[in-house]
Design an enzyme around this catalytic site. Structure first.
Site, PDB file in Angstrom:
ATOM      1  N   GLY A  98      34.593  27.350  27.782  1.00 28.75           N
ATOM      2  CA  GLY A  98      35.624  27.333  26.731  1.00 28.75           C
ATOM      3  C   GLY A  98      36.952  26.763  27.179  1.00 28.75           C
ATOM      4  O   GLY A  98      37.742  26.283  26.358  1.00 28.75           O
ATOM      5  N   GLU A  99      37.246  26.784  28.469  1.00 30.19           N
ATOM      6  CA  GLU A  99      38.543  26.288  28.953  1.00 30.19           C
ATOM      7  C   GLU A  99      38.579  24.768  28.911  1.00 30.19           C
ATOM      8  O   GLU A  99      37.601  24.094  29.251  1.00 30.19           O
ATOM      9  CB  GLU A  99      38.775  26.760  30.389  1.00 30.19           C
ATOM     10  CG  GLU A  99      38.835  28.276  30.547  1.00 30.19           C
ATOM     11  CD  GLU A  99      38.982  28.681  32.001  1.00 30.19           C
ATOM     12  OE1 GLU A  99      39.578  27.889  32.774  1.00 30.19           O
ATOM     13  OE2 GLU A  99      38.475  29.756  32.368  1.00 30.19           O
ATOM     14  N   SER A 100      39.742  24.233  28.521  1.00 29.16           N
ATOM     15  CA  SER A 100      39.861  22.783  28.366  1.00 29.16           C
ATOM     16  C   SER A 100      39.671  22.046  29.683  1.00 29.16           C
ATOM     17  O   SER A 100      39.077  20.968  29.727  1.00 29.16           O
ATOM     18  CB  SER A 100      41.231  22.433  27.762  1.00 29.16           C
ATOM     19  OG  SER A 100      42.273  22.921  28.612  1.00 29.16           O
TER      20      SER A 100
END
Length: 1456
Positions: A659-661
């Protein structure tokens, strides 16, 4: 001309042609007549029409129509041809008819007659490939018929013409000259035929059926030539991309041409003028009703035009097959997902296409593999459609799909490895398990199961699935899933048994029986031991040297399966703790000791069952090692020729996108770099790929996230991606295609966990096609059992459970038999592959069905058993397994014995189940009992309804059958009861229960040991005094069986002996009263010893030591059986005396025999045994001499029986002296000095024990016995010349034997024992013995240092005997005899110089002592014997003492 032939199928009437191959003039004339007939028929019909009936004006002349003119011209020519028929060009006699067919002025009736004429000419077999100008003629026929025009007057006549067209086209293809047709013309024929099929849908049923049948026959005819086609395709022009993988083929339209006529009459036109490309994916147009102009057709053939004009072969077949596949694309827009696939289309078209495809595959067969274009169509387009239609809700379509896949498996499985895996994983397993869509119908599930069972009936199917898929780390475990599916589908869960359950059972049994058959073909001889990895090798690079040689591939796939299993375990560890998971894999040598990025990446890529969230987190991590793993991970993908969205879908299916960019950035960078490296066609650089990938992810979120209200449009998406391709725009069509692909089909960034049965999405199919080019070659299994051990170990547990459940629920005998066949096959496989645990499980399961282990809940268990077919079949099966595969039964013996004990309690066992087959005498004596059970029962047995009694025989048992626990006798049994009992009898006969024990000598050691332990376990521990009769009966029966197998396995007695002995010892020591059990134990032990002593000399001591149990029996038990014990021990001695060699063994035997001396019933047998050993001498040896003498003494002293036997016993003792002399002489001759000395000492000891034994008998109360004993003692003391006795031995002899016996007799005589009669005679014998022995041994005695003391003892005894009073008065005989004996001794001593006066000074003690005692006996004897010497007085005590100790007291003399 021919005879009518009725064809099956469409029931069309055809003329069967006659063969006109003779080319003589008469045949030419005949053919001319036939053609003339056809001309006449056409002209006759034409004349009936007003248009053709008269002349019409053209200028001033009246001329006939050109069609009629050409027919008449042919009529003139036909009889003028004299040359052979095959030299005449067929165009000459076909052209007029073909002109009529092509004319749009003729009506349907005329056209149909002309078509019939052409059909007749083609059917006469007068045209073949050698006929003149045949190629042009065949092309002309096809062009003319496919361009047929006629006026439609009514629907019926139109249908007739269409049917005739089909008839002629089929005749063209079946004609021998059809090989001259070009690829283009063959395509035209099929095209025309299919147009008729399509048109027929709006016409009559008959035309529909005929059209479809003709299409079917055309396909069969064309593809039947494929095996004969030259396998080289050098003439083919390959074009890359002719079959687009993503779109399923090249788009083109299919045209149906019709046109209105000016007159208002409709004309039908079937025109394929010079058309080549009518077969490429025109199915979409089939759904259109409106006319399509000829100009809309686009050539789409993958072949150049000049190839299509060559004689037909592979190119036309490729076009036709591609066309048939394109018919399946009719529902492609529906998609391949389960959510949208319903019966939203007419099943008729795909079913028709599938039938045609199936025929093509059946006839093309394995030849297809030699033609890459055809094979490529099957691998990709066909199989993709089959996967789609396999999930059809139509059972008809599903059934046809499964038939096609089965045909493909038979012919082309080596080329379809991954396609087959996908079909079973995504279609069969999903449908059969009910995991497709909302819920597959019962019909769908049944069809899928039928298909699976059909595959299972192919002997090599499951083996090949296991070898190629289950043992491949990149493939799913298809074999395991399918076998589990069959097992689960066989279980009836909360429902009665259904056809589906039986179907699954058939599949399961087919797999098992296939394994059993392979065992019959012989085991492989390959080393199939456990697999181990000793060092690290990259598991994804393991290769096989030769995939066709079992010596290579068997070990390879087993190693690969081991790796796959370990990877699965590693995945389980990883899902719990990633660090520990990697450490575990390092410990099993699947990852290197020092982790490298490639190995971890391959673990993530190729291991099923990993937690995709954990994998995503690992790959997105910023750690340098994780970034390297990510790059290596991306490098494992093949994105060549893939659209970007397809590649991205595949990439993101293998893990969950973090989920982290920043993590997303890293993941997409690795993807973009790999994609650009492999597919650089459109994208300018990897940055363009990265930006576009980001854009696609954003579009996917925008379109499929419900929280986004305002959705991105196509224009928005194109605008967002301007100038990203190295400063330029990407093609609009490219971006538009991406947009619609994402909108219609979401990229799931949260992929499904686990290894279920996924949908076959387009992107997955593309990936499958990529993988299929790189996958390992398909391994073909032969009929040997290479992998069956491993396979059976996987499926055995569920299989036994499944078959058992069906057997339990079944109610029909045919189902019973199917299950029984399965059980026997499982037993065979388990035994041959040494899977003992599996066989034990099977035995446990089967025993439950015999009903023999159940508590007897019925009043008449024997009749209930006879009426229960299931129980009888299970019983026969369990004993068949025990007899056939007993070598591999372990704990299962306990269950089998429980069944046997139950049968025993019911009285259903044959009389000789517990017999010992090795006992020939028993066999002969018990033949009557040992016969097979009777097949019929007399009424006498049935009517004997007395009180129930215990019986071990079946016939004895039957008297109780119908009354068991009732007091009153019942009426005569019914016929049903008789029949039930008869069935019981026959069942027990078929079981051959006795063979388990009589043939136990052939059992393997471990199985035999387990059988013995099971018998001991079943017998239970004996209880002191409180066991029930039933328990005792069971214990007795088990003991008999135990003894039987012991005797049958004499060569392996060491294996069994400890357990058997301990069991018998427990019985013997715990029994305090006589009973049947201890009886069997004691005499069983004696029988074992009797039988085994001759064969196991090494075990003789242990066997004989076991007989000491008899000595420890409770007194009441021993007394009860003493006579039989004596008889058995006597028999044992007589049979095995030569085999008893040790002293310990003889000690046991003689102890047993000695006990019998005091038992009136047993003493005779015991004495006979002792007599047997001692009388002949052959069995008397140093080891048993003393023991036998002691035993004989016991019988001599025994008052049991007549004194005569005691005398015989004394004689045995006396006669045994002879053997001591023999042994002494033998030792002297054969031994060295040292050994001889030791032997002489031993013999001396034996002699001493002998005379000591006789001494005891000399005190017997019976006069004759003690007197005989004294005589024997004298004989033994005097007859020792051959024995080299030490001088000291004589000193012991006098002290312990002679003096003792004289003293004891004197005491008896002096006492008041009234039982001793005539002691005077005994005393006389005793004193004579003393005198005689002393004189005989004087020389040895005189050399002893203690001679003086010994001589004093002699004088003392003589003095006492002189004075003794017998019954209160002195004995005259003794008073007379003693002086005489003394005088004789003194004379001899004087003569030999032993008794001389050596000193007159009082120092000669011997002399003085002698006369001191002699004077008390006979005072005058000194003067009589020594008149020359005066008597001297005794000195003082010191002098006497000195005389006794003086060395001069003994005189060395010689002589006897």
């Amino acid at each position: 001309m021919g005879r009518l032939k009725l064809h099956s199928g469409i029931k069309a009437i055809e003329e069967e042609p006659e063969d006109f191959e003779n080319t003589d003039s008469s045949n030419t004339t005949t053919l001319g007549c036939m053609i003339d007939t056809e001309i006449a028929a056409v002209l006759a019909v034409m004349r009936r029409n007003v248009r053709w009936g008269g002349r019409y004006m053209s200028g001033d002349d009246q001329l006939e129509h050109s069609l009629i003119q050409s027919l008449k011209a042919l009529r003139k020519q036909v009889f003028s041809w004299n040359q052979p028929w095959h030299t005449i060009s067929p165009i000459l006699y076909l052209q007029p008819f073909l002109d009529v067919i092509r004319s749009d002025e003729t009506g349907a009736l005329i056209t149909s007659i002309a078509l019939s004429s052409v059909y007749k000419i083609l059917s006469l077999n007068v045209i073949d490939q050698n006929t003149a100008n045949i190629e042009d003629a065949m092309h002309l026929v096809v062009d003319s018929v496919t361009s047929c025009r006629f006026e439609v007057t009514d629907p019926a006549s139109e249908e007739v013409v269409l049917m005739k067209i089909l008839q002629v086209l089929l005749a063209c293809m079946k004609n021998k000259a059809s090989v001259m047709l070009s690829n283009q013309h063959v395509c035209t024929v099929v095209n025309t035929c299919f147009r008729v099929v399509h048109q027929a849908g709006m016409k009559g049923e008959l035309l529909q059926r005929v059209a479809r049948h003709t299409m079917h026959e055309l396909v069969r005819c064309i593809f039947s030539h494929l095996p004969d086609v030259d396998r080289t395709e050098t003439t083919l022009v390959n074009r890359a991309g002719s079959i687009k993988q993503e779109n399923g083929g090249v788009d083109s339209d299919y045209a149906i041409v019709s046109k209105p006529v000016e007159d208002g009459n409709a004309n039908s036109e079937y025109d394929t003028e010079n058309t080549v490309a009518t077969f490429t994916s025109g199915a979409q147009s089939l759904m259109d009703d409106g006319p399509v102009g000829p100009g809309s057709r686009k050539p789409a053939s993958p072949y150049d035009l000049h190839i299509m004009t060559e004689p037909y072969g592979v190119p036309s077949m490729v076009e036709i097959f591609h066309f048939l596949c394109s018919l399946l694309n009719v529902v492609e827009h529906v998609g391949m997902g389960s959510r949208s696939n319903t019966i939203a289309f007419d099943e008729d078209v795909p079913l028709f296409a599938l039938n045609l495809i199936n025929s093509a595959i059946e006839l093309g067969g394995s030849s297809i593999r030699h033609h890459p274009r055809l094979l490529s169509l099957i691998q990709d387009e066909l199989f993709r459609n089959l996967m789609q239609f396999g999930l059809s809700m139509s059972p008809l379509i599903l059934s046809m799909v499964c038939s096609i896949v089965l045909n493909l498996y038979q012919h082309l499985r080596t080329e379809l490895k991954l396609q087959l895996e996908a079909f079973f994983s995504c279609v069969i397993l999903r449908l059969a398990q009910g995991k497709y869509g909302p819920s597959p119908s019962y019909q769908q599930q049944e069809v899928a199961m039928e298909a699976l069972v059909n595959f299972c009936r192919q002997k090599s199917f499951m083996v090949e699935m296991y070898a190629n898929l289950d043992c491949d780390i990149t493939c799913s475990n298809v074999f395991e899933e399918l076998s589990n599916l069959l097992s689960k589908s066989t279980f009836p869960v909360n429902c009665p048994l259904s056809a589906m359950h039986i179907l699954a059972l058939d599949g399961l049994i087919a797999v098992i029986q296939g394994m059993a058959e392979r065992i019959s073909n012989g085991l492989t001889g390959l080393d199939l031991g456990p697999v181990h990895l000793d060092e690290y090798t990259p598991f994804w690079m393991v290769k096989c040297d030769n995939y066709s040689d079992p010596n290579h591939w068997v070990s390879f796939v087993r190693r690969r399966k081991y790796i796959k299993r370990r990877l699965m375990i590693g995945a389980d560890h990883f899902n719990r703790d990633p660090k520990k998971g990697l450490e575990f894999l390092q410990g099993t040598h699947l990852l290197p000791d020092k982790l490298d990025p490639q190995s971890v990446a391959c673990f993530f890529r190729y291991t099923a069952g990993l937690d995709k969230n954990l994998v995503g987190d690992f790959l997105g991590n910023h750690d340098e090692f994780c970034v390297q793993v990510l790059n290596e991970f991306a490098g494992t993908f093949d994105f060549q020729y893939m659209n970007l969205d397809t590649a991205l879908r595949l990439f993101l299916e293998t893990f969950r996108l973090p989920g982290e960019s920043q993590k997303i950035q890293r993941v997409l960078e690795a993807f973009s770099e790999r994609y650009y490296m492999q597919s650089p066609e459109i994208l300018a650089n990897k940055d363009a790929a990265l930006v576009l990938s980001y854009s696609i992810i954003m579009l996917n979120t925008d379109q499929h996230n419900v929280q986004v209200k305002k959705k991105m449009t196509e224009e928005d998406f194109i605008r967002n991606n301007r100038h990203i391709n190295g400063g330029n725009d990407l093609p609009r069509e490219f971006l538009s295609e991406l947009f619609h692909s994402i909108c219609n089909n979401e990229i799931r960034t949260t992929p499904e966990q686990g290894s279920g049965f996924p949908e076959m999405t387009p992107s997955r199919w593309i990936d499958l096609m990529h993988k299929s080019k790189k996958t390992a070659p398909y391994i073909l299994a032969d009929s040997r059992a290479y992998l069956d051990h491993d396979m059976f170990a996987i499926m055995s547990g569920p299989t036994i459970a499944a078959i058992s459940v069906v057997f339990d629920h079944a109610e029909h005998e045919d189902v019973y038999q199917t299950c029984i066949d399965g059980f026997l096959a499982i037993a065979k496989i388990s035994a041959c592959h040494h899977l003992e645990d599996v066989l034990d499980d099977l035995v446990v399961s089967l025993c439950k069905f015999t009903t023999l282990l159940n508590p007897s809940s019925v009043d008449e268990p024997v009749l209930a058993f006879g009426d229960d077919a299931k129980a009888r079949m299970a019983t026969i099966t369990i004993f068949t397994i025990a007899n056939k595969y007993g070598d591999y039964i372990r704990t299962g013996w306990r269950n089998i014995l429980d069944c046997i004990l139950r049968l025993h309690k019911l009285g259903l066992l044959p009389a000789r189940v517990a017999s010992d087959a090795a006992d020939e005498s028993e066999l002969s004596s018990d033949q009557g009992q040992g016969k097979p059970l009777a097949n019929s029962l007399s009424s006498a047995h049935l009517q004997s309804m007395g009180t129930p009694r215990r019986s071990s025989g079946l016939m004895g048992r039957f008297s109780q059958l119908l009354s068991l626990d009732t007091e009153e006798p019942r009426s005569q049994p019914t016929e049903q009861q008789l029949a039930a009992h008869q069935r019981t009898l026959q069942t027990i006969q078929k079981c051959h229960i006795d063979s388990i024990f009589t043939e136990s000598k052939f059992l393997q050691a471990e199985s035999l040991l387990q059988l013995a332990r099971a018998l001991i376990w079943a017998a239970g521990r004996p209880q002191k005094g409180n066991s029930s009769p039933e328990d005792e009966d069971t214990a007795v029966f088990c003991l008999e069986l135990l003894i039987a197998i012991t005797l049958n396995n004499r060569d392996r007695i060491v294996l069994l002996w400890q357990g058997v002995y301990e069991h018998i010892a427990t019985i013997a020591q715990s029994t305090v009263m006589p009973c049947n059990l201890v009886d069997k134990a004691i005499f069983g032990l004696l029988r074992i010893c009797q039988r085994l002593l001759p064969y196991k000399e090494s075990l003789a001591d242990e066997l004989l030591r076991s007989l000491q149990l008899v000595l420890k029996l409770d007194a009441r038990v021993a007394d009860a059986y003493c006579e039989q014990i004596a008889a058995e021990v006597s028999r044992l001695v007589k049979a095995n005396a030569n085999h008893i060699r040790s002293q310990a063994g003889w000690r046991t035997i003689t102890s047993l025999l000695s006990i019998t001396a005091r038992q009136p019933e047993a003493s005779e047998a015991g004495f006979n045994a002792v007599s047997f050993v001692m009388s002949e001498g052959t069995h008397l040896v140093p080891a048993n001499y003393v023991l036998c003498v002691d035993a004989a003494r016991q019988f001599a002293e025994s008052r049991v029986g007549q004194s005569e036997r005691s005398i015989r016993a004394v004689d045995l003792m006396g006669d045994s002296l002879e053997y001591l002399g023999k042994w002494a002489r033998s030792a002297k001759e054969n031994m060295g000095e040292e050994d001889f000395g030791k032997m002489s000492q031993d013999i001396g000891e034996m002699w001493l024990r002998l005379v000591q034994g006789l001494r005891k008998v000399c005190l017997d109360q019976r006069e004759d016995v003690r007197n005989h004993a004294l005589q024997s003692l004298q004989k033994c003391l005097g007859g020792v010349d051959g024995i080299n006795l030490a001088h000291s031995m004589w000193s012991q002899c006098f002290d312990k034997v002679i003096f003792t016996v004289l003293d004891d007799l004197l005491e008896i005589a002096s006492g008041s024992q009234k039982d001793y009669r005539n002691m005077e005679g005994t005393l006389l014998l005793a004193i004579k013995l003393l005198s005689k022995v002393f004189l005989q041994r004087l020389q040895e005695l005189s050399q002893l240092s203690t001679f003086c003391k010994l001589w004093l003892g002699v004088l003392t005894r003589m003095e006492k005997y002189m004075k003794v009073k017998v019954r209160a008065k002195k004995s005259d005989k003794l008073q007379e005899s003693v002086p005489e004996l003394l005088k004789n001794i003194l004379v001899v001593m004087k003569t030999r110089g032993v008794l001389l006066q050596r000193s007159a000074l009082g120092g000669d003690s011997l002399w003085e002592l002698t006369w001191l005692h002699v004077n008390n006996i006979a005072p005058s004897m000194r003067l009589e014997l020594f008149p020359d010497q005066e008597s001297t007085q005794l000195g003082d005590d010191e002098t006497l003492s000195n005389g006794l100790s003086s060395p001069e007291a003994g005189v060395n003399t010689t002589g006897s």
